[in-house]
Structures are given as structure tokens and as C-alpha cells.
Design a protein around this motif. Structure first.
Motif, mmCIF file in Angstrom:
data_model
loop_
_atom_site.group_PDB
_atom_site.id
_atom_site.type_symbol
_atom_site.label_atom_id
_atom_site.label_comp_id
_atom_site.label_asym_id
_atom_site.label_seq_id
_atom_site.Cartn_x
_atom_site.Cartn_y
_atom_site.Cartn_z
ATOM 1 N N GLU A 1 97.658 25.307 3.747
ATOM 2 C CA GLU A 1 97.493 26.469 4.625
ATOM 3 C C GLU A 1 97.768 27.760 3.873
ATOM 4 N N GLN A 2 98.827 27.766 3.068
ATOM 5 C CA GLN A 2 99.173 28.967 2.314
ATOM 6 C C GLN A 2 98.081 29.313 1.297
ATOM 7 N N PHE B 1 88.120 26.238 -6.770
ATOM 8 C CA PHE B 1 89.251 26.084 -5.857
ATOM 9 C C PHE B 1 89.095 24.793 -5.080
ATOM 10 N N HIS B 2 90.141 23.963 -5.166
ATOM 11 C CA HIS B 2 90.119 22.706 -4.428
ATOM 12 C C HIS B 2 91.547 22.290 -4.145
ATOM 13 N N LEU B 3 91.695 21.304 -3.318
ATOM 14 C CA LEU B 3 93.013 20.815 -2.926
ATOM 15 C C LEU B 3 93.179 19.359 -3.326
ATOM 16 N N ASP C 1 91.394 21.994 11.203
ATOM 17 C CA ASP C 1 92.160 20.755 11.016
ATOM 18 C C ASP C 1 93.655 21.045 10.968
ATOM 19 N N ILE C 2 94.021 22.121 10.270
ATOM 20 C CA ILE C 2 95.436 22.465 10.118
ATOM 21 C C ILE C 2 96.037 22.882 11.452
ATOM 22 N N LEU D 1 94.881 28.504 1.392
ATOM 23 C CA LEU D 1 93.689 28.985 2.095
ATOM 24 C C LEU D 1 93.876 30.418 2.547
ATOM 25 N N ALA D 2 95.091 30.752 3.031
ATOM 26 C CA ALA D 2 95.351 32.116 3.493
ATOM 27 C C ALA D 2 95.303 33.107 2.334
ATOM 28 N N GLU D 3 95.847 32.726 1.170
ATOM 29 C CA GLU D 3 95.841 33.622 0.017
ATOM 30 C C GLU D 3 94.422 33.930 -0.454
ATOM 31 N N ARG D 4 93.534 32.958 -0.342
ATOM 32 C CA ARG D 4 92.146 33.148 -0.804
ATOM 33 C C ARG D 4 91.209 33.550 0.321
ATOM 34 N N ASN D 5 91.765 33.659 1.526
ATOM 35 C CA ASN D 5 90.955 34.018 2.698
ATOM 36 C C ASN D 5 89.780 33.065 2.876
ATOM 37 N N GLU D 6 90.067 31.764 2.773
ATOM 38 C CA GLU D 6 89.051 30.723 2.907
ATOM 39 C C GLU D 6 89.230 29.998 4.240
#
Length: 695
Positions: A498-499, A486-488, A526-527, A501-506
């Protein structure tokens, strides 16, 4: 060779597994030969500049303003004994020392407050805490210390010399992106090289780098790098200043009478007691100045004023004092009034505390040796022509006193003995010095002149995790990290990040380019700093953190845990040291939970791991169970994986050393010696079960 190839070569040279960190490894030796050479060159050049700066400041402050020059040791100058009151303006001394203190205080406390006091203690603290030394510290320390010493302050030149090269070692380690342990070794190497160069004592300086960090231990890994750097620094400094030892000693200096050992026992007792007084008095004065409700920059001026007033009565107590040690080694001691000799050790303690303890910049190593030398001079002067068997010259007592007092209170007996022997150009007094230094060390006990010293390596953050959790030091990051799944992208919007990260609870994620090269990281924190309206309009690359903590997969888990805790982060990217692209290719992520899971999983295997006696190996001890492929068959038929060897078998209370015909039974505790590369294959082999045998 392209720049990418050069970068790849540098990475492969300076980053290696801990199991390969041995000077028997040509690659490791080459690595430290290069690093130590650079540190040694800077140490030698720094010593030259600092030495010249001290003499320039002395010429200006004491020479031109006061008209007084303290005597120099034989290896450093031509100034003989000058009557203080024959100077042009002796009454200006308190004004000059005050001015020097004020200038030093303003420079230090306005530009770098951490350069206050004696630099060696600060370097020791930086080693244990794993902190980098700011680039400006060495230069500020050099200028401020030259002014302090040159204006008559009672301080040594070793602290600034150590901090100059230790600071460069820290900066070099940061530039090369060395791991935490190598950064510490580079810093300690710089300390030893700086002190060895400025005192023309390369062997003693190198040993000091390993010995001065602890009260009851040694930093063994620092010795060889420090030896290389110290001899380079000494060569540079010697080529400029000459090769003569600092002190000239009598030609008949020798230990030839065993009954004299009784006098050295007495000298050791006195040096131990006065060494404790030196430490107690110095820090007592320091605490008094710290409690004064005055601006910090003003306090060194007050200390300088008091030093100047003492110097009007006892000028021998100002400056570095090496010249008076030289005088005390020969017949010149008899020309000094007895009250001067008796008062000088105690006056030197007082003036050193007032100079450095008030916040002035300078070392306490040099004054400590001067105090010890004068204690030896006092013993000789009081006993000469009174007790039988006293040497005809005070030189032996002065030299042994220097070794005993500071070797004991600094908890560096071996290093100080070697340094003084090199500074005097004579090894002949080492035998009686062993008696005196040993007794002084016993008398000193746990007291120390360096408060940043720790008892042992187990008490230092540099080794605490390794020694407290030795299992972690045998596990590599690659055995615990999570592969990169998982990376951005830097061109994603912050809202999309943000979405995801929230879906993966990271709590955060790495940001990479199309080739998985690290660009930065972005976290929930940061967000949250971006308003809701802007999150759909701004991109990840605008808010990501670019200065990222990273590690390599072959580093050990205790190093990784120290990195995470010292930087106060919970996770970090793991990059491939051999990435052909020249970038930082991310191959996984490691967090504290991964480390704990790996630790518990290894414990759950009911095997014990330890560093192998052979460099580059690991020993694994495991209990054999029914069904394992090596059970109930000769070892020669067990088909063990490559790079694996059974070295012992414990069967109930019997210890067996196996042969090819030895048969392993269920319940045996078997110890394997395996290379890191073969460990995974061994674990898979042991996890295999022969169903027929198990039934």
C-alpha cells in the motif's frame, strides 16, 4: 523435449503478429490446420450424437407413445407417408408435445438459460461480443433440442449442432489462450463445421460461417479455417451415417428452358415476401411469450400444447419437416390435398414460432428451408397444367424455393444455395436459383431472421476499433507499453504494498517471482478489502488476483484496447511469448493512457501509417523536411535503413515513382514500405537532421 520446451513451442505456434496472419504463412496455416482439425472432429462427433439423440427421442415420444412416424428424407430413413389418424394413439399428440416442451424448458432454464431458443443466433452474438461459451451449453443444448424435436416440436437441428462445435471452438481458444480475434475465428469455424456436418454440406457450411455473421459483409478470415473444420466434421459424420445427400432428386432435374426464368422471378418475389412474414411472425410470437407473466420453464410447454393441437389438424406442420419436402419433390405432391399444400408454409411459420419462440430449444434454419420448399411446391401445384413451360416435376421449384426463402431472410444467399445444392446432390438448379435468391434478397431488405447479425464488420466490436481507428491496428503494444520497472513480491506485506503504491501514485502493480514470472496483480481495491490491523500481518500473495488479463508485445493496439474495454480494466501486464523459462515473464505494463499517448505521438509526427499491401509490411507516408539525411541527394546515396523501400513521391500535384537517381526535395510527401522490424530504424533515420544542410 521437456515440458517447458513444449510449452514454449505451443506459445510460439499459436501467438503471432497480426501482420503475419496470412495463409501464405506456413506457420499460420499449420496453426489453423491443427485448431480446425480439432474443431472438425468435435463437430462430427457432436453431429453423430445429436442425430442419434433426435432419432432416439422421436422413437420414444412419437413412435411408442403416439404410434406415428413423420416421413424421412430419402437419405435419412425408411419411414414412408403414414396416415396420422391411423396411428395407435393420435389423440396423445398434444400431450406429448406439451411434455416435450416442459422437459426442454425445465432443463434449459434451470441449468443454462442462455441455451434458450435457436442456437445459431446465440453463437453469432457470442462472436460479435467476444464472449466465451460456457462449457455446459453444448450438452444442455443437445439434450433439450433432441427432446423438443423428438416430441414433435417444429425446429431445426442446425442451431444445436452449430452451438456444440462453436462452444468447443470457444473453449479451445480459451485453453490455448488465443487472442480475441482468433477466439472469434475459432467460434465461427465451429459454427460452420457443425452445420456443414449435420446437413452433409461441408462447402455450404464453411461459407455460412463467414456469411451469416453480417447482413452485408463477410468474415473473410473465417473461410479457410471453416473449410478445413467442415470437411473434417463431414467426414466423421458421413463415416457413421453414410454419404448420400439428405434429399433424393429426380434424375431428369435440369434447367434447360430460359423462358422458365419468369416463373423463378415469381418464385423469388413470393419467397422474399413470405421470408419477411417468417421473420415478423416468428419474433412476434417470441415477444408475446416474453410478455406472458408465467415462469419461463412453463412457456415451452404452452407452445408445445398449441403445436400439438395444430398437429391434430395438420400433422405435416410438426417435427423438422424434411420428409414432407422430399415428398413434395416428386409425384407424391399430387397425392396431398391442395388445402394442405396451401396452408403448410403458414402453419410451419406458426408452429416454429410456438416451439422456439416460446423458449424451446431448436434451430430456425431447417424450418426456414422447409417453408421455402413448400412455397415452391405451392407455385408448381397451382401452375402445373395451367401455364406453359412448367417443369414436369415439382423438384426444381421446391429446391429453388428452399434456396430463395432462407437465403434471403438469413442474408446468406451464397451459403444457402451451396448448402441446398449439396443436400440435394445437384448443382443443376443454381442458375435459376441465382435469379430467385437475388430477387428474394431485394424484397427482404434489412429484415433478418437472425437478430444478432450486424450490418458490416465496421459495426461489430470484433472490428470496430480496427476500422474506426486504423492507425491503432498498425502499432504494436511494444511501441506503447511501459517497461517493467515497478513490481511487488508475493512475500511483501499488504501494508508495504500500500505504501509503495501510494508513493508512486499507482492504482495497482504486478506481482512477480525472482525471475519476473507473473504470479498475479494487486490493486488498491484488493487492499481496501483488508482491515487496517491485518495489512501489516498478511502478505500480498494472500490477496492478489491470480487470474490476470495479459497480452503479448507483438499484438496490435486496437486488440489491446478491445481487451481492456471488454474486461473493464485500465491496465494489464505484457508478457514475453518466447520466455525460455516456460513461465509468463513480465516485460512491461500497458494501460489506456499509454495507448492514447502512442496514438497522439504517431499523429504528431505528421506521417500517415497504413497496413501494407504486402503481408508483413507497413506503409508510412511522411512529409520531408530540410535537413533530413535523404534530402537533395539521389536515393541510391541516401543510405536508407535495411528492409525499407521508397515506393512513391508526391511533389505538389505530381506523383513520381522513384529510381536510384531520383532526388527528394523538402516538402515532398514520401511513401515508404517497411517491415515491422525495420520501422524503428526508419523512424530514427527520419528523425536525424543534417545541421549543415538545415542551415
Amino acid at each position: 523435449m521437456t515440458s517447458a520446451d513444449l510449452l514454449l513451442l505451443i506459445r510460439r505456434l499459436f501467438h503471432m503478429q497480426r501482420t503475419k496472419r496470412s495463409f501464405e504463412s506456413p506457420r499460420y496455416l499449420l496453426k489453423w490446420l491443427l485448431i480446425s482439425t480439432l474443431i472438425g472432429l468435435v463437430a462430427g462427433i457432436g453431429a453423430v450424437v445429436f442425430y442419434a439423440a433426435i432419432h432416439f427421442a422421436t422413437e420414444i415420444f412419437l413412435g411408442r407413445l403416439v404410434g406415428y412416424f413423420p416421413p424421412d428424407p430419402a437419405g435419412e430413413g425408411e419411414h414412408g407417408i403414414m396416415a396420422f389418424w391411423s396411428a395407435v394413439r393420435p389423440w396423445l399428440l398434444p400431450i406429448v408435445t406439451t411434455l416435450g416442451g416442459l422437459l426442454s424448458g425445465m432443463i434449459v432454464f434451470s441449468l443454462a438459460p442462455e441455451a434458450e431458443g435457436h442456437g445459431t443466433d446465440a453463437a453469432i452474438a457470442a462472436f460479435h461480443q467476444g464472449k466465451a461459451v460456457r462449457a455446459r451449453i453444448p450438452l444442455i443444448k443437445l439434450v433439450a433440442s433432441a427432446i423438443t424435436i423428438g416430441s414433435g416440436g417444429s425446429a431445426g437441428r442446425e442451431g444445436p449442432a452449430a452451438q456444440i462445435s462453436a462452444g468447443f471452438g470457444s473453449l479451445l481458444a480459451t485453453w490455448l489462450k488465443l487472442d480475441v480475434q482468433d477466439r472469434r475465428i475459432a467460434l465461427a469455424t465451429g459454427m460452420g463445421a457443425g452445420i456443414g456436418a449435420i446437413f452433409r454440406a461441408p462447402l455450404g457450411g464453411a461459407i455460412l460461417a463467414a456469411e451469416i455473421l453480417y447482413r452485408d459483409d463477410l468474415e473473410i478470415e473465417a473461410i479457410v479455417p471453416a473449410l478445413i473444420a467442415s470437411i473434417i466434421g463431414y467426414s466423421v459424420f458421413g463415416a457413421w451415417s453414410g454419404w448420400s445427400p439428405i434429399f433424393a432428386t429426380p434424375s431428369n432435374l435440369a434447367f434447360t428452358s430460359p423462358p422458365q426464368l419468369l416463373y423463378y422471378v415469381l418464385l423469388g418475389l413470393l419467397c422474399g415476401l413470405i421470408g419477411r412474414l417468417y421473420s415478423t411472425g416468428f419474433y412476434g410470437i417470441t415477444h408475446i411469450f416474453h410478455r406472458l407473466p408465467l415462469p419461463k420453464w412453463l412457456k415451452p410447454g404452452i407452445g408445445g400444447l398449441l403445436v400439438g393441437l395444430i398437429g391434430l389438424v395438420l400433422p405435416q406442420a410438426i417435427g423438422m419437416g424434411y420428409g414432407w419436402v422430399q415428398v413434395s419433390m416428386g409425384p407424391g405432391l399430387l397425392s396431398l390435398p391442395i388445402w394442405v399444400i396451401l396452408l403448410l408454409p403458414f402453419a410451419k411459420i406458426l408452429t416454429t414460432g410456438l416451439t422456439v419462440g416460446s423458449g424451446g430449444s431448436g434451430g430456425i434454419f431447417g424450418p426456414g428451408m422447409v417453408i421455402g420448399g413448400m412455397v415452391g411446391a405451392v407455385v408448381w401445384r397451382l401452375c402445373y397444367h395451367v401455364l406453359p413451360g412448367i417443369p414436369d416435376t415439382p423438384g426444381p421449384f421446391v429446391i429453388v424455393g428452399m434456396m430463395a426463402l432462407f437465403g434471403g431472410i438469413a442474408h446468406a444467399p451464397l451459403a444457402v444455395m451451396l448448402m441446398v445444392a449439396e443436400m440435394t446432390g445437384s448443382l443443376s438448379m443454381l442458375a435459376p436459383a441465382m435469379i430467385a435468391v437475388g430477387i428474394a434478397t431485394i424484397i427482404v431488405g434489412q429484415a433478418t431472421i437472425y437478430q444478432s447479425q450486424l450490418p458490416t464488420r465496421a459495426d461489430s466490436p470484433a472490428h470496430r476499433l480496427q476500422l474506426s481507428f486504423p492507425l491503432l491496428s498498425t502499432l504494436a503494444i511494444q511501441q506503447a507499453m511501459t517497461p517493467l520497472t515497478f513490481h511487488l513480491s508475493p512475500l511483501q506485506t499488504i501494508a508495504e504494498a500500500e505504501q509503495m503504491l501510494a508513493e508512486r501514485n499507482e492504482s495497482g502493480a504486478v506481482v512477480v517471482d525472482a525471475h519476473n514470472n507473473l504470479l498475479g496483480v494487486i490493486t488498491q481495491a484488493d487492499i481496501q478489502r483488508i482491515s487496517l490491523v491485518e495489512r501489516s500481518q498478511r502478505f500480498v500473495q494472500a490477496v492478489m488476483t491470480r487470474d490476470v488479463l495479459t497480452a503479448y508485445p507483438d499484438a496490435t493496439l486496437d486488440e489491446a484496447l478491445e481487451l481492456l474495454t471488454s474486461h473493464r480494466v485500465s491496465w494489464m501486464p505484457i508478457i514475453d511469448v518466447a520466455a525460455a523459462s516456460g513461465g509468463q515473464k513480465v516485460i512491461g505494463v500497458l494501460n489506456a493512457v499509454d495507448i492514447v499517448h502512442a496514438y497522439r505521438a504517431t499523429l504528431a509526427k505528421d506521417d500517415r501509417r497504413m497496413r501494407g499491401l504486402v503481408v508483413g509490411t507497413v506503409m508510412i507516408e511522411t512529409k520531408v523536411e530540410a535537413g533530413m539525411p535523404l534530402v537533395e541527394r539521389p536515393l541510391r546515396e541516401a543510405h536508407l535503413p535495411a528492409e525499407c523501400l521508397v515506393i512513391s513521391i508526391r511533389r505538389q500535384e505530381e506523383l513520381l515513382f522513384p529510381r536510384g537517381s531520383t532526388v527528394i526535395l523538402p516538402g515532398d510527401m514520401v511513401t515508404f514500405l517497411v517491415s515491422p522490424q525495420g520501422e524503428t530504424a526508419l523512424q530514427k533515420y527520419l528523425a536525424t537532421r543534417n545541421v549543415a544542410s538545415a542551415v
